[in-house]
Design a protein around this motif. Structure first.
Motif, mmCIF file in Angstrom:
data_model
loop_
_atom_site.group_PDB
_atom_site.id
_atom_site.type_symbol
_atom_site.label_atom_id
_atom_site.label_comp_id
_atom_site.label_asym_id
_atom_site.label_seq_id
_atom_site.Cartn_x
_atom_site.Cartn_y
_atom_site.Cartn_z
ATOM 1 N N ASN A 1 0.822 -1.210 0.000
ATOM 2 C CA ASN A 1 0.000 0.000 0.000
ATOM 3 C C ASN A 1 0.856 1.261 0.000
ATOM 4 O O ASN A 1 0.540 2.233 -0.698
ATOM 5 N N GLY B 1 2.250 1.628 -3.381
ATOM 6 C CA GLY B 1 1.170 2.073 -4.269
ATOM 7 C C GLY B 1 0.914 3.570 -4.147
ATOM 8 O O GLY B 1 0.709 4.257 -5.154
ATOM 9 N N GLU B 2 0.956 4.089 -2.911
ATOM 10 C CA GLU B 2 0.769 5.529 -2.683
ATOM 11 C C GLU B 2 1.891 6.335 -3.334
ATOM 12 O O GLU B 2 1.655 7.400 -3.912
ATOM 13 N N LEU C 1 1.351 6.378 -7.048
ATOM 14 C CA LEU C 1 0.229 7.262 -7.344
ATOM 15 C C LEU C 1 0.669 8.728 -7.327
ATOM 16 O O LEU C 1 0.266 9.516 -8.187
ATOM 17 N N TRP C 2 1.535 9.083 -6.363
ATOM 18 C CA TRP C 2 2.053 10.455 -6.301
ATOM 19 C C TRP C 2 2.824 10.770 -7.582
ATOM 20 O O TRP C 2 2.625 11.823 -8.189
ATOM 21 N N ARG D 1 2.611 9.289 -10.541
ATOM 22 C CA ARG D 1 1.711 9.321 -11.699
ATOM 23 C C ARG D 1 0.960 10.653 -11.773
ATOM 24 O O ARG D 1 0.817 11.243 -12.844
ATOM 25 N N ASP D 2 0.484 11.133 -10.621
ATOM 26 C CA ASP D 2 -0.286 12.377 -10.583
ATOM 27 C C ASP D 2 0.575 13.609 -10.841
ATOM 28 O O ASP D 2 0.046 14.675 -11.154
ATOM 29 N N TRP E 1 -2.162 4.030 -15.877
ATOM 30 C CA TRP E 1 -2.422 3.183 -14.706
ATOM 31 C C TRP E 1 -3.614 3.701 -13.916
ATOM 32 O O TRP E 1 -3.702 4.894 -13.614
ATOM 33 N N ASP E 2 -4.522 2.803 -13.533
ATOM 34 C CA ASP E 2 -5.742 3.198 -12.824
ATOM 35 C C ASP E 2 -5.643 3.027 -11.303
ATOM 36 O O ASP E 2 -6.654 2.946 -10.612
ATOM 37 N N ALA E 3 -4.407 2.975 -10.784
ATOM 38 C CA ALA E 3 -4.131 2.865 -9.340
ATOM 39 C C ALA E 3 -4.501 1.497 -8.759
ATOM 40 O O ALA E 3 -4.580 1.337 -7.546
ATOM 41 N N ASP E 4 -4.701 0.497 -9.632
ATOM 42 C CA ASP E 4 -4.978 -0.870 -9.177
ATOM 43 C C ASP E 4 -3.643 -1.522 -8.800
ATOM 44 O O ASP E 4 -2.763 -1.696 -9.645
ATOM 45 N N LEU E 5 -3.498 -1.873 -7.513
ATOM 46 C CA LEU E 5 -2.235 -2.439 -7.022
ATOM 47 C C LEU E 5 -1.929 -3.799 -7.642
ATOM 48 O O LEU E 5 -0.770 -4.214 -7.662
#
Length: 199
Positions: A50, A53-54, A57-58, A60-61, A146-150
């Protein structure tokens, strides 16, 4: 004492209670310890996944749209990631400076942030931060979508990105022959007429 069980005939059957040092009791204790250890490992893996993943995500954003990343741009992005807590630390400092407080407000949060920053900076300067290698255009394209699916993390090329790796990257890896960087900072592919700006 345990509740009496009934056999097929409906007659009460006394529960047999094992001696604490019997083989059966030792076996059950070992099974319980093994199951607890397995559960702890699963939880540790889930927490680590997790957190990773965070982080992804940072990144990617915070990717710039329609850019092909160079090692210098990737380093700038990582530096931005390492300084992501600066505003929060400033807010905590302001709260400390207001009034004559005896104790440190938000002390535990401040300590966690400082430890995290210190560890991540050390990783980046030494062994590297685990991250998708966005210097590979195909990986960058997949990462942007990527759709944030781990469960889809295995689709990425994950490697440790360090300052040394980024510094030596251009010496080892060359741009494809059909891609040229022009004097006006435009990156153009001969195979298609699109151009992507590098900042």
């Amino acid at each position: 004492m345990g509740k009496a069980k009934q056999n097929k005939k409906g007659e009460a059957k006394a529960l047999t209670i094992s001696h604490p040092n019997s083989r059966k009791a030792v076996k059950l204790a070992k099974q319980a310890i093994r199951q607890a250890a397995r559960q702890k490992t699963k939880q540790g893996y889930a927490i680590k996944r997790n957190i990773f993943g965070e982080k992804l995500l940072w990144f990617r954003d915070n990717l710039e749209d329609d850019l092909i990343y160079t090692p210098q741009m990737f380093e700038n992005l990582i530096e931005k990631y390492l300084s992501r807590f600066e505003n929060e630390l400033e807010q905590i400092e302001i709260k400390h400076s207001i009034g004559q407080r005896k104790g440190r407000q938000h002390a535990s949060r401040e300590d966690i942030i400082k430890m995290t920053i210190s560890r991540e900076k050390e990783e980046f300067n030494t062994s590297g931060i685990e991250m998708v290698n966005i210097l590979i255009p195909q990986q960058l394209a997949v990462f942007r979508e990527w759709d944030a699916d781990l469960d889809k993390i295995h689709n990425f090329t994950i490697r440790r990105i360090s300052k040394t790796f980024l510094k030596n990257y251009t010496a080892v890896h060359k741009l494809p022959k059909d891609i040229k960087i022009h004097a006006n900072n435009k990156l153009t592919s001969e195979s298609n007429e699109q151009s992507m700006e590098i900042v």
